[in-house]
Design an enzyme around this catalytic site. Structure first.
Site, PDB file in Angstrom:
ATOM      1  N   HIS A   4       0.809  -1.216   0.000  1.00  0.00           N
ATOM      2  CA  HIS A   4       0.000   0.000   0.000  1.00  0.00           C
ATOM      3  C   HIS A   4       0.847   1.273   0.000  1.00  0.00           C
ATOM      4  O   HIS A   4       0.340   2.342  -0.297  1.00  0.00           O
ATOM      5  CB  HIS A   4      -0.945  -0.014   1.197  1.00  0.00           C
ATOM      6  CG  HIS A   4      -1.979  -1.099   1.104  1.00  0.00           C
ATOM      7  ND1 HIS A   4      -2.693  -1.553   2.195  1.00  0.00           N
ATOM      8  CD2 HIS A   4      -2.411  -1.843   0.052  1.00  0.00           C
ATOM      9  CE1 HIS A   4      -3.525  -2.513   1.812  1.00  0.00           C
ATOM     10  NE2 HIS A   4      -3.364  -2.706   0.516  1.00  0.00           N
ATOM     11  N   LYS A  57     -15.653  -6.387  -5.918  1.00  0.00           N
ATOM     12  CA  LYS A  57     -14.805  -7.301  -6.700  1.00  0.00           C
ATOM     13  C   LYS A  57     -14.321  -8.457  -5.824  1.00  0.00           C
ATOM     14  O   LYS A  57     -14.353  -9.626  -6.236  1.00  0.00           O
ATOM     15  CB  LYS A  57     -13.608  -6.539  -7.278  1.00  0.00           C
ATOM     16  CG  LYS A  57     -12.683  -7.407  -8.136  1.00  0.00           C
ATOM     17  CD  LYS A  57     -11.566  -6.594  -8.749  1.00  0.00           C
ATOM     18  CE  LYS A  57     -10.527  -6.211  -7.737  1.00  0.00           C
ATOM     19  NZ  LYS A  57      -9.733  -7.371  -7.259  1.00  0.00           N
ATOM     20  N   ASP A  58     -13.887  -8.163  -4.606  1.00  0.00           N
ATOM     21  CA  ASP A  58     -13.409  -9.220  -3.704  1.00  0.00           C
ATOM     22  C   ASP A  58     -14.538 -10.130  -3.233  1.00  0.00           C
ATOM     23  O   ASP A  58     -14.282 -11.258  -2.790  1.00  0.00           O
ATOM     24  CB  ASP A  58     -12.712  -8.601  -2.487  1.00  0.00           C
ATOM     25  CG  ASP A  58     -11.348  -8.016  -2.837  1.00  0.00           C
ATOM     26  OD1 ASP A  58     -10.838  -8.353  -3.921  1.00  0.00           O
ATOM     27  OD2 ASP A  58     -10.807  -7.222  -2.048  1.00  0.00           O
ATOM     28  N   SER A  65      -0.486  -1.195  -6.069  1.00  0.00           N
ATOM     29  CA  SER A  65      -0.415  -2.439  -6.832  1.00  0.00           C
ATOM     30  C   SER A  65       0.087  -2.184  -8.243  1.00  0.00           C
ATOM     31  O   SER A  65      -0.123  -1.107  -8.803  1.00  0.00           O
ATOM     32  CB  SER A  65      -1.807  -3.090  -6.906  1.00  0.00           C
ATOM     33  OG  SER A  65      -2.276  -3.430  -5.628  1.00  0.00           O
ATOM     34  N   GLU A 112       3.212 -34.073  -1.063  1.00  0.00           N
ATOM     35  CA  GLU A 112       1.950 -33.504  -1.519  1.00  0.00           C
ATOM     36  C   GLU A 112       2.145 -32.811  -2.866  1.00  0.00           C
ATOM     37  O   GLU A 112       3.262 -32.428  -3.230  1.00  0.00           O
ATOM     38  CB  GLU A 112       1.423 -32.494  -0.487  1.00  0.00           C
ATOM     39  CG  GLU A 112       0.937 -33.121   0.806  1.00  0.00           C
ATOM     40  CD  GLU A 112      -0.379 -33.865   0.625  1.00  0.00           C
ATOM     41  OE1 GLU A 112      -1.439 -33.307   0.922  1.00  0.00           O
ATOM     42  OE2 GLU A 112      -0.319 -35.034   0.183  1.00  0.00           O
TER      43      GLU A 112
END
Length: 362
Positions: free
Chosen positions: A190, A216-217, A194, A259
């Site tokens: 921040h 959006k999230d 971004s 895995e």
């Protein structure tokens, strides 16, 4: 005020797409894993004689224990799915130009790998027990102190109940430290903003994080619904049958496989006959990405050469993961060598390609 600056008034680029949801999804999964893991820790017995039985007790006797365990171990796979997608998105958009963000993100990746490995061992089943023997033994290649470090982690001369307790305590504590590194990652992010597809940092490209990006999230809810449905219908599809057999220190599985999210690194390790060089290659398969922070590249991330190289790297990584679960025999052993070389070659090309992109496209 701090929370307000993180999720409300944060200036965000207009051009962020759904691929920027990967980061928020990872935050949600981390909290989900801590909550479900804390519940499971209440009923787990970190003792070599009781560990496997306590897992069965959680599955059969504890109210909704089976639900929490299914969500927890499938949540680990969900975390790595979005972690790799987040890293690949960062490579597509050259997020390594944000040096502190990139390096803190890689540190999170290494911590999550360590956390997942220790959680895998806690089941104390055949595959997880022998995987812990193999992985911890790799530390013996460290000059001078290697054997001493292995003995210290084992708390003896082999993997035992004391080793299990050591892993359990670390598995419980590391996520809380992980949360602090994630917060540091967000602070760095921040402070720089971004990396958008346009790579614009001017105010003309900015809008407030809320309410647009809240919406959006919110699409992450769809992923959670899919996750819950798949976990209920196919709970063990990503697991190994050997995980249903209690650990036997006297008999190892015919084919030891980690895995799925570690398979690419395992393939690189097996591709090199020399133990020291194999461990070094395994380590460099992750650590090499720290060198990306040395790149001062301000060419457009829309350059097709970059997209081609990153896409090729993803294909190579997927093929390596497939080879990691194959038997050590022809042609898989030879292909592992070829694709291990390709893996590092693609990283090298991505590292140096900005020089060519400047020559060709500027």
């Amino acid at each position: 005020m701090f929370v307000n600056s993180l999720v409300v008034t944060l200036p965000s680029s207009k051009s962020l797409t759904l691929s920027w949801n990967f980061g928020s999804m990872l935050g949600m999964v981390l909290v989900f894993q801590i909550l479900t893991g804390t519940f499971l820790a209440m009923y787990y017995a970190a003792d070599s004689l009781l560990a496997f039985s306590s897992v069965q007790y959680i599955m059969y006797e504890v109210n909704y224990g089976w639900l929490f365990r299914i969500f927890h171990f499938n949540g680990a796979s969900l975390f790595f799915i979005f972690l790799y997608m987040h890293i690949f998105k960062g490579m597509y958009f050259m997020s390594y130009r944000l040096k502190k963000v990139w390096m803190s993100g890689l540190t999170i990746y290494l911590l999550v790998m360590m956390e997942a490995f220790m959680g895998y061992v806690l089941v104390w089943a055949q595959m997880s027990f022998w995987a812990s023997v193999v992985i911890t033994s790799l530390l013996s290649v460290i000059p001078i102190w290697g054997p001493m470090i292995v003995t210290w982690i084992w708390s003896g001369f082999t993997v035992s109940g004391a080793t299990l307790k050591f892993f359990f305590v670390l598995h419980f504590l590391v996520p809380w430290g992980l949360l602090l590194v994630v917060m540091l990652h967000l602070v760095f992010l921040h402070s720089t903003g971004s990396t958008s597809s346009l790579f614009c940092h001017g105010d003309y490209d900015k809008i407030c994080f809320a309410p647009e990006y809240w919406g959006k999230d919110a699409y992450n809810i769809i992923i959670w619904i899919i996750f819950f449905v798949v976990s209920m219908l196919f709970p063990f599809v990503l697991g190994d049958p050997e995980m249903f057999i209690e650990a036997d220190p006297m008999t190892s599985p015919v084919h030891i496989v980690p895995e799925w999210y570690f398979l690419f690194a395992y393939a690189i390790l097996r591709a090199i006959p020399n133990k020291i060089l194999g461990v070094l290659a395994l380590l460099m398969s992750i650590v090499t990405f720290y060198f990306f922070a040395m790149v001062n590249n301000y060419s457009s991330c829309l350059v097709k050469l970059n997209k081609f190289l990153v896409s090729s790297f993803i294909v190579v990584s997927i093929v390596l993961s497939w080879l990691g679960q194959c038997l050590v025999e022809y042609p898989y052993s030879d292909l592992s060598v070829v694709f291990s070389l390709l893996y590092f070659f693609m990283i090298y090309l991505i590292l140096v390609k900005y020089t060519y992109s400047k020559l060709l496209f500027v």
